[in-house]
Motif scaffolding. Sequence first.
Motif, PDB file in Angstrom:
ATOM      1  N   PHE A 174      29.668  -4.843 -25.420  1.00  9.34           N
ATOM      2  CA  PHE A 174      29.326  -3.493 -25.874  1.00  9.34           C
ATOM      3  C   PHE A 174      29.543  -2.461 -24.769  1.00  9.34           C
ATOM      4  N   TYR A 175      29.233  -2.850 -23.522  1.00  6.03           N
ATOM      5  CA  TYR A 175      29.438  -1.914 -22.413  1.00  6.03           C
ATOM      6  C   TYR A 175      30.918  -1.585 -22.240  1.00  6.03           C
ATOM      7  N   ALA A 176      31.775  -2.603 -22.336  1.00  7.03           N
ATOM      8  CA  ALA A 176      33.212  -2.377 -22.182  1.00  7.03           C
ATOM      9  C   ALA A 176      33.738  -1.453 -23.278  1.00  7.03           C
ATOM     10  N   ALA A 177      33.250  -1.643 -24.510  1.00 10.41           N
ATOM     11  CA  ALA A 177      33.664  -0.768 -25.614  1.00 10.41           C
ATOM     12  C   ALA A 177      33.144   0.648 -25.404  1.00 10.41           C
ATOM     13  N   TRP A 178      31.914   0.760 -24.905  1.00  4.96           N
ATOM     14  CA  TRP A 178      31.314   2.073 -24.619  1.00  4.96           C
ATOM     15  C   TRP A 178      32.131   2.816 -23.568  1.00  4.96           C
ATOM     16  N   LEU A 190      21.276 -19.239 -24.456  1.00  6.27           N
ATOM     17  CA  LEU A 190      21.064 -18.043 -25.276  1.00  6.27           C
ATOM     18  C   LEU A 190      21.089 -16.788 -24.406  1.00  6.27           C
ATOM     19  N   CYS A 191      20.549 -16.897 -23.208  1.00  5.49           N
ATOM     20  CA  CYS A 191      20.571 -15.777 -22.266  1.00  5.49           C
ATOM     21  C   CYS A 191      22.003 -15.426 -21.876  1.00  5.49           C
ATOM     22  N   LEU A 192      22.819 -16.444 -21.636  1.00  8.78           N
ATOM     23  CA  LEU A 192      24.222 -16.210 -21.306  1.00  8.78           C
ATOM     24  C   LEU A 192      24.959 -15.549 -22.468  1.00  8.78           C
ATOM     25  N   LEU A 193      24.682 -16.018 -23.681  1.00 12.70           N
ATOM     26  CA  LEU A 193      25.306 -15.418 -24.869  1.00 12.70           C
ATOM     27  C   LEU A 193      24.920 -13.944 -24.987  1.00 12.70           C
ATOM     28  N   PHE A 194      23.651 -13.647 -24.770  1.00 10.73           N
ATOM     29  CA  PHE A 194      23.184 -12.257 -24.836  1.00 10.73           C
ATOM     30  C   PHE A 194      23.878 -11.391 -23.794  1.00 10.73           C
ATOM     31  N   MET A 195      24.075 -11.926 -22.592  1.00  8.75           N
ATOM     32  CA  MET A 195      24.722 -11.159 -21.532  1.00  8.75           C
ATOM     33  C   MET A 195      26.189 -10.876 -21.855  1.00  8.75           C
ATOM     34  N   ALA A 247      38.444  -6.042 -17.841  1.00  7.98           N
ATOM     35  CA  ALA A 247      37.945  -5.864 -16.481  1.00  7.98           C
ATOM     36  C   ALA A 247      36.496  -5.396 -16.500  1.00  7.98           C
ATOM     37  N   ASN A 248      36.191  -4.424 -17.345  1.00  7.17           N
ATOM     38  CA  ASN A 248      34.823  -3.923 -17.446  1.00  7.17           C
ATOM     39  C   ASN A 248      33.884  -4.976 -18.012  1.00  7.17           C
ATOM     40  N   GLN A 249      34.351  -5.701 -19.035  1.00  2.00           N
ATOM     41  CA  GLN A 249      33.510  -6.718 -19.641  1.00  2.00           C
ATOM     42  C   GLN A 249      33.162  -7.829 -18.651  1.00  2.00           C
ATOM     43  N   LEU A 250      34.177  -8.339 -17.944  1.00  3.00           N
ATOM     44  CA  LEU A 250      33.955  -9.481 -17.058  1.00  3.00           C
ATOM     45  C   LEU A 250      33.171  -9.101 -15.809  1.00  3.00           C
ATOM     46  N   LEU A 251      33.402  -7.893 -15.299  1.00  4.35           N
ATOM     47  CA  LEU A 251      32.613  -7.453 -14.156  1.00  4.35           C
ATOM     48  C   LEU A 251      31.149  -7.274 -14.557  1.00  4.35           C
ATOM     49  N   ALA A 252      30.920  -6.761 -15.767  1.00  5.92           N
ATOM     50  CA  ALA A 252      29.550  -6.606 -16.259  1.00  5.92           C
ATOM     51  C   ALA A 252      28.877  -7.964 -16.441  1.00  5.92           C
ATOM     52  N   VAL A 253      29.619  -8.937 -16.991  1.00  6.76           N
ATOM     53  CA  VAL A 253      29.070 -10.289 -17.160  1.00  6.76           C
ATOM     54  C   VAL A 253      28.691 -10.892 -15.815  1.00  6.76           C
ATOM     55  N   THR A 254      29.554 -10.687 -14.818  1.00  4.39           N
ATOM     56  CA  THR A 254      29.271 -11.227 -13.482  1.00  4.39           C
ATOM     57  C   THR A 254      28.020 -10.601 -12.900  1.00  4.39           C
ATOM     58  N   ALA A 286      35.255   4.272 -25.101  1.00  3.93           N
ATOM     59  CA  ALA A 286      34.986   5.391 -26.017  1.00  3.93           C
ATOM     60  C   ALA A 286      34.419   6.610 -25.300  1.00  3.93           C
ATOM     61  N   HIS A 287      33.558   6.382 -24.307  1.00  2.88           N
ATOM     62  CA  HIS A 287      32.898   7.492 -23.601  1.00  2.88           C
ATOM     63  C   HIS A 287      32.950   7.206 -22.096  1.00  2.88           C
ATOM     64  N   ARG A 288      34.101   7.442 -21.516  1.00  8.05           N
ATOM     65  CA  ARG A 288      34.355   7.040 -20.134  1.00  8.05           C
ATOM     66  C   ARG A 288      33.353   7.620 -19.137  1.00  8.05           C
ATOM     67  N   SER A 289      33.160   8.944 -19.183  1.00 12.60           N
ATOM     68  CA  SER A 289      32.347   9.596 -18.156  1.00 12.60           C
ATOM     69  C   SER A 289      30.913   9.114 -18.169  1.00 12.60           C
ATOM     70  N   SER A 290      30.289   9.118 -19.339  1.00 16.38           N
ATOM     71  CA  SER A 290      28.887   8.700 -19.427  1.00 16.38           C
ATOM     72  C   SER A 290      28.748   7.210 -19.122  1.00 16.38           C
ATOM     73  N   ALA A 291      29.735   6.407 -19.533  1.00 15.66           N
ATOM     74  CA  ALA A 291      29.678   4.969 -19.282  1.00 15.66           C
ATOM     75  C   ALA A 291      29.808   4.659 -17.793  1.00 15.66           C
ATOM     76  N   GLU A 292      30.647   5.404 -17.082  1.00  6.34           N
ATOM     77  CA  GLU A 292      30.796   5.177 -15.644  1.00  6.34           C
ATOM     78  C   GLU A 292      29.514   5.515 -14.902  1.00  6.34           C
ATOM     79  N   ILE A 293      28.885   6.628 -15.287  1.00  2.36           N
ATOM     80  CA  ILE A 293      27.617   7.001 -14.657  1.00  2.36           C
ATOM     81  C   ILE A 293      26.553   5.946 -14.975  1.00  2.36           C
ATOM     82  N   GLY A 294      26.505   5.556 -16.262  1.00  3.77           N
ATOM     83  CA  GLY A 294      25.551   4.522 -16.652  1.00  3.77           C
ATOM     84  C   GLY A 294      25.821   3.201 -15.967  1.00  3.77           C
ATOM     85  N   GLY A 295      27.110   2.875 -15.789  1.00  4.90           N
ATOM     86  CA  GLY A 295      27.479   1.629 -15.122  1.00  4.90           C
ATOM     87  C   GLY A 295      27.057   1.606 -13.673  1.00  4.90           C
TER      88      GLY A 295
END
Length: 308
Positions: free
Chosen positions: A158-162, A147-152, A108-115, A165-174
């Motif tokens: 990485f954001y989904a994994a972050w 290549l831009c799509l691959l990078f995204m 969910a986090n990965q796909l929302l970030a990609v969108t 691992a670190h929910r609070s900081s990742a949510e604020i960063g997100g």
Amino acid sequence: MKNFCGNESAPYILVTRNVRFSNAILFLCIVNIAAAIVSTTGNLLVMIATSRTPSLHRPSFVLLSGLALSDLAVGLISQPLFVVTNMADFYKNCNLLSVSYRVYEYFANQLLAVTFLTLSATAVDRFLALKIHLRYQELVTVRKTLLCLLFMWITATFYAAWKIAHRSSAEIGGVMLCLGLLFVVLSCYLKIFRIVRHHQTLIENQIPQLGVQGTVPNMARYRRSVRSMLYVAGFFCLSCFPWVVLGIIKHAIFKGSTVETVLAARISFTVSCLNSCLNPFLYCWRMEEIRQAVKEQLRKLCVKSTGN
């Protein structure tokens, strides 16, 4: 707060203890099942139509296909996992809940970030198409766009994994990233609108002097394409707005998860997924090239099924 499995480290909180909340969860599951079917079918059709139509093999349509791919994955992966997780919650299946929630959360986090990233890239791409115009085809190529799509996708992974691992900081960063990307999207489309309006004013002033015919219809068609972009961006912003507001309230007021914020998060997820469901209809409604390509693929499919 502990969930019903007694795992303090798990962020998942049982909300089905309350009858009112359990009914809401069942309703959300039904909505997600229906939306997943529509989203999968619609976005798959858009991707097939785009890939099989040579005239659509352009950077802007590559980004559109990238958006359709992330929306397709939402319907194929995120929404079914959402339903499985909530059913495990409903029937108090601790083992299934423990596994399904973490897999659901990751995708969910990965796909929302990609969108988010793809729509932002689309806004920048269409701004560049107007701003640099003559050099656009030279600087923005299909290969660079891929290549831009691959990078995204890598960034979103990485954001989904972050976040796991670190929910609070990742949510604020997100939330901060979302606000930044929303600013980029709105800024690009505002600049596009200004450039189009400026060009229209120049053309309208030149037509009486030069006697040019056919320019106004062309500009009207161009303005329609710009409005289509604004519709896509507008629906995107509306679908993500509850999630952004929830993230701010959760950390500024509640300082963590409560039953209410968990239920609100599930509602926000469902609302954001509805955007993936509506996008194919929006493409076909507002973009003639996509509409014609989809019609052609449907015609071929009907002919093939009739022939068999």
